[in-house]
Motif scaffolding. Structure first.
Motif, PDB file in Angstrom:
ATOM      1  N   PHE A  87       0.838  -1.199   0.000  1.00  0.00           N
ATOM      2  CA  PHE A  87       0.000   0.000   0.000  1.00  0.00           C
ATOM      3  C   PHE A  87       0.877   1.254   0.000  1.00  0.00           C
ATOM      4  O   PHE A  87       0.624   2.205  -0.729  1.00  0.00           O
ATOM      5  N   TRP A  88       1.920   1.231   0.800  1.00  0.00           N
ATOM      6  CA  TRP A  88       2.858   2.344   0.873  1.00  0.00           C
ATOM      7  C   TRP A  88       3.543   2.553  -0.484  1.00  0.00           C
ATOM      8  O   TRP A  88       3.665   3.677  -0.966  1.00  0.00           O
ATOM      9  N   ALA A  89       3.968   1.455  -1.106  1.00  0.00           N
ATOM     10  CA  ALA A  89       4.602   1.542  -2.427  1.00  0.00           C
ATOM     11  C   ALA A  89       3.631   2.114  -3.459  1.00  0.00           C
ATOM     12  O   ALA A  89       4.031   2.919  -4.318  1.00  0.00           O
ATOM     13  N   MET A  90       2.370   1.730  -3.371  1.00  0.00           N
ATOM     14  CA  MET A  90       1.369   2.271  -4.299  1.00  0.00           C
ATOM     15  C   MET A  90       1.198   3.768  -4.076  1.00  0.00           C
ATOM     16  O   MET A  90       1.061   4.536  -5.027  1.00  0.00           O
ATOM     17  N   GLU A  91       1.235   4.191  -2.838  1.00  0.00           N
ATOM     18  CA  GLU A  91       1.122   5.612  -2.529  1.00  0.00           C
ATOM     19  C   GLU A  91       2.307   6.397  -3.107  1.00  0.00           C
ATOM     20  O   GLU A  91       2.138   7.486  -3.664  1.00  0.00           O
ATOM     21  N   VAL A  92       3.498   5.841  -2.999  1.00  0.00           N
ATOM     22  CA  VAL A  92       4.694   6.475  -3.572  1.00  0.00           C
ATOM     23  C   VAL A  92       4.554   6.555  -5.093  1.00  0.00           C
ATOM     24  O   VAL A  92       4.857   7.583  -5.707  1.00  0.00           O
ATOM     25  N   LEU A  93       4.082   5.469  -5.706  1.00  0.00           N
ATOM     26  CA  LEU A  93       3.882   5.449  -7.153  1.00  0.00           C
ATOM     27  C   LEU A  93       2.880   6.526  -7.583  1.00  0.00           C
ATOM     28  O   LEU A  93       3.117   7.251  -8.551  1.00  0.00           O
ATOM     29  N   LEU A  94       1.777   6.639  -6.851  1.00  0.00           N
ATOM     30  CA  LEU A  94       0.775   7.663  -7.172  1.00  0.00           C
ATOM     31  C   LEU A  94       1.352   9.071  -7.055  1.00  0.00           C
ATOM     32  O   LEU A  94       1.054   9.934  -7.879  1.00  0.00           O
ATOM     33  N   ALA A  95       2.167   9.285  -6.039  1.00  0.00           N
ATOM     34  CA  ALA A  95       2.773  10.609  -5.862  1.00  0.00           C
ATOM     35  C   ALA A  95       3.689  10.940  -7.040  1.00  0.00           C
ATOM     36  O   ALA A  95       3.697  12.075  -7.524  1.00  0.00           O
ATOM     37  N   ARG A  96       4.428   9.962  -7.494  1.00  0.00           N
ATOM     38  CA  ARG A  96       5.340  10.191  -8.625  1.00  0.00           C
ATOM     39  C   ARG A  96       4.587  10.378  -9.938  1.00  0.00           C
ATOM     40  O   ARG A  96       5.041  11.105 -10.819  1.00  0.00           O
ATOM     41  N   LEU A  97       3.464   9.704 -10.081  1.00  0.00           N
ATOM     42  CA  LEU A  97       2.691   9.789 -11.317  1.00  0.00           C
ATOM     43  C   LEU A  97       1.700  10.949 -11.323  1.00  0.00           C
ATOM     44  O   LEU A  97       1.049  11.197 -12.338  1.00  0.00           O
ATOM     45  N   ARG A  98       1.579  11.648 -10.228  1.00  0.00           N
ATOM     46  CA  ARG A  98       0.559  12.690 -10.088  1.00  0.00           C
ATOM     47  C   ARG A  98       0.538  13.684 -11.251  1.00  0.00           C
ATOM     48  O   ARG A  98      -0.532  13.924 -11.819  1.00  0.00           O
ATOM     49  N   PRO A  99       1.682  14.271 -11.648  1.00  0.00           N
ATOM     50  CA  PRO A  99       1.622  15.231 -12.767  1.00  0.00           C
ATOM     51  C   PRO A  99       1.072  14.583 -14.052  1.00  0.00           C
ATOM     52  O   PRO A  99       0.268  15.195 -14.757  1.00  0.00           O
ATOM     53  N   TRP A 100       1.484  13.381 -14.332  1.00  0.00           N
ATOM     54  CA  TRP A 100       1.002  12.685 -15.528  1.00  0.00           C
ATOM     55  C   TRP A 100      -0.481  12.361 -15.417  1.00  0.00           C
ATOM     56  O   TRP A 100      -1.239  12.502 -16.366  1.00  0.00           O
ATOM     57  N   LEU A 101      -0.906  11.921 -14.235  1.00  0.00           N
ATOM     58  CA  LEU A 101      -2.313  11.568 -14.028  1.00  0.00           C
ATOM     59  C   LEU A 101      -3.239  12.770 -14.157  1.00  0.00           C
ATOM     60  O   LEU A 101      -4.410  12.616 -14.517  1.00  0.00           O
ATOM     61  N   LEU A 102      -2.724  13.949 -13.874  1.00  0.00           N
ATOM     62  CA  LEU A 102      -3.568  15.153 -13.923  1.00  0.00           C
ATOM     63  C   LEU A 102      -3.738  15.704 -15.330  1.00  0.00           C
ATOM     64  O   LEU A 102      -4.641  16.491 -15.579  1.00  0.00           O
ATOM     65  N   ARG A 103      -2.868  15.305 -16.236  1.00  0.00           N
ATOM     66  CA  ARG A 103      -3.007  15.769 -17.629  1.00  0.00           C
ATOM     67  C   ARG A 103      -4.123  14.989 -18.319  1.00  0.00           C
ATOM     68  O   ARG A 103      -4.329  13.814 -18.063  1.00  0.00           O
ATOM     69  N   GLU A 104      -4.807  15.680 -19.222  1.00  0.00           N
ATOM     70  CA  GLU A 104      -5.840  15.025 -20.039  1.00  0.00           C
ATOM     71  C   GLU A 104      -5.178  14.024 -20.967  1.00  0.00           C
ATOM     72  O   GLU A 104      -4.021  14.218 -21.335  1.00  0.00           O
ATOM     73  N   PRO A 105      -5.843  12.986 -21.373  1.00  0.00           N
ATOM     74  CA  PRO A 105      -7.195  12.543 -21.035  1.00  0.00           C
ATOM     75  C   PRO A 105      -7.191  11.782 -19.702  1.00  0.00           C
ATOM     76  O   PRO A 105      -6.264  11.031 -19.406  1.00  0.00           O
ATOM     77  N   HIS A 106      -8.231  11.981 -18.920  1.00  0.00           N
ATOM     78  CA  HIS A 106      -8.304  11.403 -17.586  1.00  0.00           C
ATOM     79  C   HIS A 106      -8.812   9.957 -17.564  1.00  0.00           C
ATOM     80  O   HIS A 106      -8.288   9.129 -16.837  1.00  0.00           O
ATOM     81  N   ARG A 107      -9.844   9.681 -18.304  1.00  0.00           N
ATOM     82  CA  ARG A 107     -10.488   8.363 -18.200  1.00  0.00           C
ATOM     83  C   ARG A 107      -9.556   7.189 -18.531  1.00  0.00           C
ATOM     84  O   ARG A 107      -9.555   6.210 -17.793  1.00  0.00           O
ATOM     85  N   PRO A 108      -8.764   7.268 -19.589  1.00  0.00           N
ATOM     86  CA  PRO A 108      -7.859   6.132 -19.842  1.00  0.00           C
ATOM     87  C   PRO A 108      -6.839   5.941 -18.713  1.00  0.00           C
ATOM     88  O   PRO A 108      -6.485   4.809 -18.380  1.00  0.00           O
ATOM     89  N   LYS A 109      -6.411   7.016 -18.116  1.00  0.00           N
ATOM     90  CA  LYS A 109      -5.450   6.920 -17.014  1.00  0.00           C
ATOM     91  C   LYS A 109      -6.101   6.316 -15.771  1.00  0.00           C
ATOM     92  O   LYS A 109      -5.475   5.541 -15.048  1.00  0.00           O
ATOM     93  N   LEU A 110      -7.356   6.667 -15.554  1.00  0.00           N
ATOM     94  CA  LEU A 110      -8.092   6.073 -14.434  1.00  0.00           C
ATOM     95  C   LEU A 110      -8.257   4.573 -14.656  1.00  0.00           C
ATOM     96  O   LEU A 110      -8.053   3.772 -13.736  1.00  0.00           O
ATOM     97  N   ALA A 111      -8.587   4.182 -15.883  1.00  0.00           N
ATOM     98  CA  ALA A 111      -8.724   2.758 -16.210  1.00  0.00           C
ATOM     99  C   ALA A 111      -7.386   2.041 -16.054  1.00  0.00           C
ATOM    100  O   ALA A 111      -7.327   0.911 -15.544  1.00  0.00           O
ATOM    101  N   LEU A 112      -6.305   2.688 -16.463  1.00  0.00           N
ATOM    102  CA  LEU A 112      -4.978   2.092 -16.313  1.00  0.00           C
ATOM    103  C   LEU A 112      -4.627   1.911 -14.841  1.00  0.00           C
ATOM    104  O   LEU A 112      -4.116   0.859 -14.445  1.00  0.00           O
ATOM    105  N   MET A 113      -4.918   2.903 -14.028  1.00  0.00           N
ATOM    106  CA  MET A 113      -4.630   2.799 -12.598  1.00  0.00           C
ATOM    107  C   MET A 113      -5.480   1.718 -11.935  1.00  0.00           C
ATOM    108  O   MET A 113      -5.013   1.029 -11.033  1.00  0.00           O
ATOM    109  N   LEU A 114      -6.716   1.552 -12.402  1.00  0.00           N
ATOM    110  CA  LEU A 114      -7.541   0.457 -11.899  1.00  0.00           C
ATOM    111  C   LEU A 114      -6.881  -0.876 -12.227  1.00  0.00           C
ATOM    112  O   LEU A 114      -6.764  -1.744 -11.360  1.00  0.00           O
TER     113      LEU A 114
END
Length: 147
Positions: free
Chosen positions: A23-50
């Protein structure tokens, strides 16, 4: 009985520790990917993260099963590693076919493995929800800030 409870408790603790570290590693990964995740398009990135999160959860469950399997095999409870993994998987998922049973002197471990599985599934379900919530809320917040 006390040996079984002590050993089962240690295995549950180890399994949950692995899940916590994941869980901690996933949190670190999310923090590092945050700038990329915030750029459009959002839905494919949400599906990828799922998808990544589901594979991550599967890996953590698999690690928990192997922790139990290696222990059961090390104790010579089962003759083969295949039987140890099979029993651990069936107990961990609380499926409980009953076609392979623990010897009477070790049977408390079966219930503890099942409890470990339930606890892990709950924790990991929470992780899945948290990852998706975090990504989606960050995307919505970023969109509002831009408009």
């Amino acid at each position: 009985m006390l040996i079984q409870i002590t050993l089962g408790t240690a295995l549950i603790f180890l399994s949950i520790l692995v899940a916590g570290l994941a869980f901690w590693a996933m949190e670190v990964l999310l923090a590092r990917l945050r700038p990329w995740l915030l750029r459009e398009p959002h839905r494919p990135k949400l599906a990828l993260m799922l998808s990544v999160s589901v594979v991550w959860v599967l890996a953590v469950v698999t690690a928990g099963v192997w922790i139990w399997a290696f222990t059961l095999r090390a104790l010579d409870i089962f003759v083969t590693m295949e039987a140890s993994v099979y029993f651990s998987l069936v107990a961990f998922t609380t499926l409980g076919f009953g076609d392979i049973l623990l010897p009477v002197e070790w049977r408390l471990l079966g219930g503890m493995a099942a409890a470990n599985g339930l606890l892990s599934m709950g924790l990991l379900t929470a992780m899945l929800i948290e990852v998706l919530r975090h990504v989606r809320l960050s995307q919505i917040e970023d969109r509002r800030r831009k408009h």
